[in-house]
Design an enzyme around this catalytic site. Structure first.
Site, PDB file in Angstrom:
ATOM      1  N   GLN A 230      28.458   1.957  56.327  1.00  0.00           N
ATOM      2  CA  GLN A 230      30.233   2.687  56.169  1.00  0.00           C
ATOM      3  C   GLN A 230      31.039   2.239  57.316  1.00  0.00           C
ATOM      4  OE1 GLN A 230      30.946   4.019  53.635  1.00  0.00           O
ATOM      5  NE2 GLN A 230      29.053   4.429  52.762  1.00  0.00           N
TER       6      GLN A 230
ATOM      7  N   CYS B 151      23.373  11.119  48.684  1.00  0.00           N
ATOM      8  CA  CYS B 151      22.231  10.724  49.449  1.00  0.00           C
ATOM      9  C   CYS B 151      22.076  11.131  50.849  1.00  0.00           C
ATOM     10  CB  CYS B 151      22.285   9.116  49.420  1.00  0.00           C
ATOM     11  SG  CYS B 151      22.120   8.438  47.663  1.00  0.00           S
TER      12      CYS B 151
HETATM   13  C1  LIG Z   1      25.336   5.221  55.631  1.00  0.00           C
HETATM   14  C2  LIG Z   1      24.836   4.600  54.457  1.00  0.00           C
HETATM   15  N1  LIG Z   1      23.645   3.858  54.727  1.00  0.00           N
HETATM   16  C3  LIG Z   1      23.206   3.084  53.806  1.00  0.00           C
HETATM   17  C4  LIG Z   1      23.518   2.949  52.628  1.00  0.00           C
HETATM   18  C5  LIG Z   1      22.715   2.117  51.819  1.00  0.00           C
HETATM   19  O1  LIG Z   1      23.345   1.117  50.919  1.00  0.00           O
HETATM   20  P1  LIG Z   1      22.810   0.230  50.065  1.00  0.00           P
HETATM   21  O2  LIG Z   1      22.427   1.143  48.892  1.00  0.00           O
HETATM   22  O3  LIG Z   1      23.929  -0.906  49.886  1.00  0.00           O
HETATM   23  O4  LIG Z   1      21.501  -0.582  50.481  1.00  0.00           O
HETATM   24  C6  LIG Z   1      24.648   3.479  52.315  1.00  0.00           C
HETATM   25  C7  LIG Z   1      25.115   3.641  50.933  1.00  0.00           C
HETATM   26  O5  LIG Z   1      25.515   4.521  50.253  1.00  0.00           O
HETATM   27  C8  LIG Z   1      25.298   4.536  53.217  1.00  0.00           C
HETATM   28  O6  LIG Z   1      26.590   4.990  53.015  1.00  0.00           O
END
Ligand SMILES: Cc1ncc(COP(=O)(O)O)c(C=O)c1O
Lengths: 150, 422
Positions: free
Chosen positions: B219, B380
């Site tokens: 982010q 999440c």
């Molecule tokens: C803070 C943070 N870390 C990790 C991720 C994971 O990213 P990705 O799903 O692109 O691997 C996200 C995605 O929502 C996130 O917001």
């Protein structure tokens, strides 16, 4: 365009704010938990099944207006029904909320539950409307074995 | 190519006045769409951002004119694709100010980057009884890989608490360190709260305890200028799709000294220098960690996204987004019964909120019919929901292509939600 009022009908909002049978049953034969990880909705359905009949049913938990109203109205409509009747009602309900907009619904069987007919226009919300039903079904499945061995 | 006055001048204060948002919006074909007859107001940028035509065209051009496998062909196209792919590595190095492009490893995204480090570093350097520090505001992708590692090797996960504003408390964080602490993983910016963590200070603290730190920059990359050398983090991960690039590709940065010592995560083609059935010699960095044919088109799209951001300037973007965040915060705060979750001093352009008695999922549905796309749920980050005792929140997350007019559409849509659902 579908009006949001088709989904959020007065009766649904009423049930979501003042749900029926929103308590823990004192006498339960079966309980089941249902969870929708997408939105965090979580319910427990309490059943008291006697001789294949749902003599009492209640629920607890938290979730969106659609899931809560659905749980509330479900408990009211299956109380006193046999397991088979409750399953058949779920089938009708499921057919309605997953159906094509405008297709016929079995109003005679569904009664007040037809208020959820608008859900079919909001496919993302089908899971909300059916969560309590799936949970109840899981509870009833648990009851099958003892029932069938009687 | 975007060129911009404030980017050239670098005047943070003036950027919001001269920021040519309408011009940038035209670069994003999807934004001119209407949904349910209403103009699309896309406010789910923390989940994934939209893509500018420059990125879409770079991917298209690659498939039309350059497609070949890289690092293997002896012919013109392969050479060209390889060169292009490696140029992006250099662009990314520059984007995060890494010391060497050997430290830039292309992965599938932030999630894969964290898994590479937890497995390759974690299983090599951690022992039973060791402790790993994360925080209460992590995305599941910066929790679960560490839990898996802990289960595999018998290590212990420690969780740094957050305060009611959604900030890490530096003193509390410091208390978690002891002689058993062997790793720390932390988000640079929280996706559910928007909090920007004081990572430089925390890394310094961890390093004093000889603890390496991984930053989850998923982010941060779209909102902040990143300098991994200045931060002195040991690892940094981010995803292209959250910074205007394509899905399926992301970056793992690691200090060369660590990466040299770590075993490969995946085995396969490209990551070897010689293979016999008796013994395989691994390739040098960064190829040791890039087994198999990578997402070449994705990497090229990422390169175009970096170019695009570079042309506008991260400082200009940050200044404009801060202005937008302030406006949005003030606007929605006026709505009776609305409570913002995540009120940190330092925040990125994320507004998580709950609205008196209304479930976020219902709010999301009403907003959707008004053309406003927001996220409703736990983002999440279920431990955060638990921390703030809410089952879910509604989240509007902004990008530099969002406007104050769109904030007003959001406000009107929220009033509509109250009208319909109350
Ligand atoms: C803070 C943070 N870390 C990790 C991720 C994971 O990213 P990705 O799903 O692109 O691997 C996200 C995605 O929502 C996130 O917001």
């Amino acid at each position: 365009m579908t009006d949001l009022r088709d989904l959020y009908q007065e009766l649904i909002l009423d049930h979501s704010k003042k749900p029926c049978n929103f308590r823990v049953l004192e006498k339960t034969s079966h309980t089941a938990e249902g969870y929708n990880p997408l939105c965090g909705d979580r319910y427990t359905v309490y059943l008291n099944i006697e001789g294949g009949v749902i003599s009492d049913i209640s629920f607890q938990g938290a979730g969106c207006a659609i899931s809560k109203a659905s749980a509330s109205m479900m408990t009211s409509s299956v109380k006193g029904k046999t397991i088979d009747e409750a399953n058949m009602l779920f089938e009708e309900f499921h057919r309605m909320i997953c159906g094509n907009p405008g297709s016929r619904v079995n109003e005679a069987a569904l009664g007040k539950l037809v208020v959820f007919s608008g859900v079919c226009e909001f496919p993302i919300r089908v899971k909300c409307a059916s969560l309590a039903w799936h949970t109840m079904k899981a509870g009833m499945e648990k009851s099958k074995e003892p029932v069938s061995t009687e | 190519m975007v060129q911009h006055k404030s980017a050239l001048l670098g005047h943070q204060k003036d950027a919001r006045f001269s920021f040519e948002v309408e011009r940038y919006r035209k670069d994003f074909p999807i934004l001119s769409q209407r949904v349910y007859g209403k103009p699309l107001v896309y406010l789910d940028n923390a989940a994934t951002t939209q893509k500018p035509r420059q990125v879409i065209e770079a991917i298209d051009a690659y498939y039309r004119t350059e497609n070949a496998n890289i690092h293997r062909g002896v012919f013109y196209l392969s050479e060209r694709a390889t060169k292009h792919y490696e140029e992006v590595r250099e662009k990314v190095r520059d984007f995060i100010h890494a010391a060497s492009s050997k430290e830039i490893i292309f992965v599938r995204g932030a999630t894969e980057g964290i898994n590479v480090v937890s497995q390759s570093y974690g299983r090599t350097f951690l022992k039973p009884g060791d402790e790993i520090i994360i925080s209460h505001m992590e995305h599941h992708s910066n929790i679960v890989p560490w839990q898996i590692l802990c289960n595999q090797i018998g290590a212990r996960l420690r969780v740094a608490p957050i305060n009611d504003e959604g900030e890490l408390v530096v003193g509390d964080y410091a208390k978690l360190f002891n002689s058993k602490t062997k790793f720390a993983a932390l988000s640079h910016v929280s996706n559910a709260l928007g909090t920007v963590n004081p990572v430089k200070q925390l890394i310094q603290m961890a390093h004093e305890a000889h603890v390496p730190v991984l930053l989850d920059g998923a982010q941060a990359a779209p909102h902040l200028a990143i300098d991994v050398q200045d931060l002195d983090c040991d690892f940094y991960v981010f995803s292209a799709h959250k910074m205007y690039g394509p899905t399926g590709v992301g970056v793992l940065y690691g200090k060369q000294a660590w990466l040299e010592k770590m075993p490969p995560y995946h085995g396969g083609g490209d990551m070897i220098s010689s293979v016999t059935f008796e013994k395989t010699t691994y390739n040098v960095l960064p190829y040791k960690f890039e087994a198999g044919t990578p997402d070449i088109a994705g990497v090229i799209g990422l390169g175009a996204a970096v170019d695009y951001l570079h042309a506008i300037g991260m400082n200009a973007i940050q200044a404009y987004e801060q202005h937008l965040l302030m406006f949005a915060t003030q606007t929605v705060s006026k709505i009776k019964g609305l409570k913002i979750i995540g009120t940190a001093q330092a925040k990125a352009c994320v507004l998580s909120f709950v609205l008196d008695g209304l479930h976020p999922h219902d709010i999301g549905t009403v907003l959707d019919r008004e053309g406003v796309a927001i996220r409703a749920g736990h983002h999440c980050a279920m431990p955060i929901m638990e921390r703030f005792k809410v089952p879910a929140t509604a989240r509007a997350s902004f990008a530099f292509y969002n406007t104050t007019e769109e904030v007003l559409v959001l406000e009107r849509a929220l009033h509509r939600a109250l009208e319909i659902l109350k």
